[in-house]
Write a protein that holds these residues in place. Structure first.
Motif, mmCIF file in Angstrom:
data_model
loop_
_atom_site.group_PDB
_atom_site.id
_atom_site.type_symbol
_atom_site.label_atom_id
_atom_site.label_comp_id
_atom_site.label_asym_id
_atom_site.label_seq_id
_atom_site.Cartn_x
_atom_site.Cartn_y
_atom_site.Cartn_z
ATOM 1 N N ARG A 11 -21.960 -28.802 21.426
ATOM 2 C CA ARG A 11 -20.642 -28.591 22.050
ATOM 3 C C ARG A 11 -20.231 -27.126 21.999
ATOM 4 N NH1 ARG A 11 -19.522 -33.590 19.445
ATOM 5 N NH2 ARG A 11 -18.519 -32.538 17.687
ATOM 6 N N PHE A 12 -20.529 -26.452 20.873
ATOM 7 C CA PHE A 12 -20.123 -25.057 20.768
ATOM 8 C C PHE A 12 -20.908 -24.186 21.744
ATOM 9 C CE2 PHE A 12 -19.577 -20.829 18.945
ATOM 10 C CZ PHE A 12 -18.211 -20.839 18.662
ATOM 11 N N LEU A 13 -22.180 -24.490 21.942
ATOM 12 C CA LEU A 13 -22.957 -23.726 22.919
ATOM 13 C C LEU A 13 -22.438 -23.948 24.334
ATOM 14 C CD1 LEU A 13 -26.619 -23.962 21.576
ATOM 15 C CD2 LEU A 13 -24.974 -22.080 21.376
ATOM 16 N N ASP A 14 -21.918 -25.135 24.598
ATOM 17 C CA ASP A 14 -21.266 -25.365 25.894
ATOM 18 C C ASP A 14 -20.035 -24.470 26.041
ATOM 19 O OD1 ASP A 14 -23.112 -27.210 26.773
ATOM 20 O OD2 ASP A 14 -21.948 -28.958 26.107
ATOM 21 N N VAL A 15 -19.316 -24.276 24.931
ATOM 22 C CA VAL A 15 -18.166 -23.369 24.952
ATOM 23 C C VAL A 15 -18.620 -21.950 25.265
ATOM 24 C CG1 VAL A 15 -16.349 -22.322 23.542
ATOM 25 C CG2 VAL A 15 -16.792 -24.774 23.374
ATOM 26 N N VAL A 16 -19.699 -21.512 24.615
ATOM 27 C CA VAL A 16 -20.215 -20.166 24.855
ATOM 28 C C VAL A 16 -20.611 -20.000 26.323
ATOM 29 C CG1 VAL A 16 -22.053 -18.535 24.266
ATOM 30 C CG2 VAL A 16 -20.967 -19.895 22.459
ATOM 31 N N ARG A 17 -21.242 -21.027 26.874
ATOM 32 C CA ARG A 17 -21.614 -20.959 28.305
ATOM 33 C C ARG A 17 -20.369 -20.909 29.183
ATOM 34 N NH1 ARG A 17 -25.375 -24.901 26.279
ATOM 35 N NH2 ARG A 17 -27.492 -24.017 26.194
ATOM 36 N N SER A 18 -19.300 -21.566 28.755
ATOM 37 C CA SER A 18 -18.065 -21.543 29.544
ATOM 38 C C SER A 18 -17.444 -20.154 29.586
ATOM 39 C CB SER A 18 -17.049 -22.547 28.991
ATOM 40 O OG SER A 18 -16.400 -22.059 27.825
ATOM 41 N N TRP A 19 -17.833 -19.301 28.646
ATOM 42 C CA TRP A 19 -17.368 -17.911 28.650
ATOM 43 C C TRP A 19 -18.144 -17.064 29.657
ATOM 44 C CZ3 TRP A 19 -17.852 -17.502 22.610
ATOM 45 C CH2 TRP A 19 -16.825 -18.235 22.023
ATOM 46 N N GLY A 20 -19.137 -17.649 30.305
ATOM 47 C CA GLY A 20 -19.924 -16.922 31.300
ATOM 48 C C GLY A 20 -21.212 -16.345 30.769
ATOM 49 N N ALA A 21 -21.556 -16.646 29.519
ATOM 50 C CA ALA A 21 -22.782 -16.118 28.922
ATOM 51 C C ALA A 21 -23.959 -17.026 29.234
ATOM 52 C CB ALA A 21 -22.623 -15.984 27.412
#
Length: 292
Positions: free
Chosen positions: A145-155
């Protein structure tokens, strides 16, 4: 934790990396507390404390968080592990070297998920369009879930183990920074001024001068940590030293030099054409900026 909810504690949240995570998590709707010995922030959401010798207040925030980000030097992150033993939170480090943390987590005796992140950019640039390496020391749904958050930042996120991370970091950071700094030291020995160089510099040289300005003008502790901390750093610098000696020997004959250039190009596999075009685009932008 989703991009729009959760409670997080960012240890070292007043530093450059930590403050980037604080800003991004808060922008996504998370409630964020900063733990830092340095003082308070404008929002007043800072607990002054040392994670390696936590007060009851620091421990209370650790215990109540769904995510704990350790944006601290390696020695602090390693020393903090006992304080995190009873927390059920996902623990995220931002270290530039992962293998020692990987080994320490295996010996820590704590159940729970651990995730290593290495943003491959300066925090001031932000994550959008940039790469983040992820090392799931102890994987699970919180990490996903946290990596999904990081991807949501555009990374973009590249997932790998700790050893592979350190090998890639040695190639992308240790080798790059050592090459640029060696270039600068060699320039200093040649006795030519920057004004003279810039008056006649072709695009490749001007690009290297710009890289030198960025690296040599940075924080020494940050660049020293890259050169000193990575377990593959010594072998990487030796490879650079040996390669420079090969260039010197190959300069004696055209045949040897042609072979050396083919060897260097082979390092790019089948991406040579694509990267050559990217270089040309970069040089065009440099030329346009220089004309302005």
């Amino acid at each position: 934790m989703t991009a729009a909810s959760g409670t997080a504690t960012v240890v070292g949240g007043l530093g450059a990396v930590g403050s980037m995570f604080v800003e991004l998590l808060r922008a996504g709707g998370s409630t964020v507390t900063v733990v830092d010995p340095a003082g308070s922030d404008p929002d007043g959401d800072v607990v002054v404390g040392d994670i390696t010798k936590p007060s009851d207040r620091v421990l209370a925030h650790v215990e109540s968080s769904s995510v704990i980000v350790l944006a601290v030097p390696e020695q602090v992150a390693l020393a903090a592990l006992p304080s995190l033993r009873t927390s059920g939170a996902l623990v995220v480090d931002t270290l530039s070297v992962k293998s020692r943390m990987d080994a320490a987590i295996a010996d820590a005796g704590r159940e729970g998920e651990f995730l290593g992140l290495n943003p491959m950019f300066r925090p001031a640039l932000g994550p959008r369009g940039r790469a983040v390496i992820a090392v799931p020391y102890v994987d699970g749904p919180q990490s996903v879930r946290f990596l999904d958050v990081v991807r949501s930042w555009g990374a973009s996120v590249a997932v790998m183990d700790a050893d592979r991370h350190d090998r890639l970091a040695a190639a992308t950071q240790v080798l790059t920074h050592a090459s640029v700094l060696a270039f600068g030291v060699a320039l200093a020995e040649l006795g030519v001024s920057a004004d003279e160089l810039l008056a006649v510099a072709p695009p490749p040289h001007r690009t290297l001068l710009a890289l030198l300005a960025r690296v040599a003008g940075g924080e020494p502790e940050v660049y020293w940590d890259v050169q000193a901390g990575n377990p593959y750093a010594g072998a990487t610098r030796k490879a650079l030293f040996d390669a420079t000696a090969q260039v010197d020997r190959a300069a004696e004959t055209l045949g040897d030099f042609t072979t050396l250039m083919k060897t260097a190009d082979a390092a790019l596999d089948n991406r040579s054409g694509e990267l050559n075009a990217e270089c040309q685009s970069l040089f065009d932008r440099i030329a346009e900026g220089h004309r302005e």
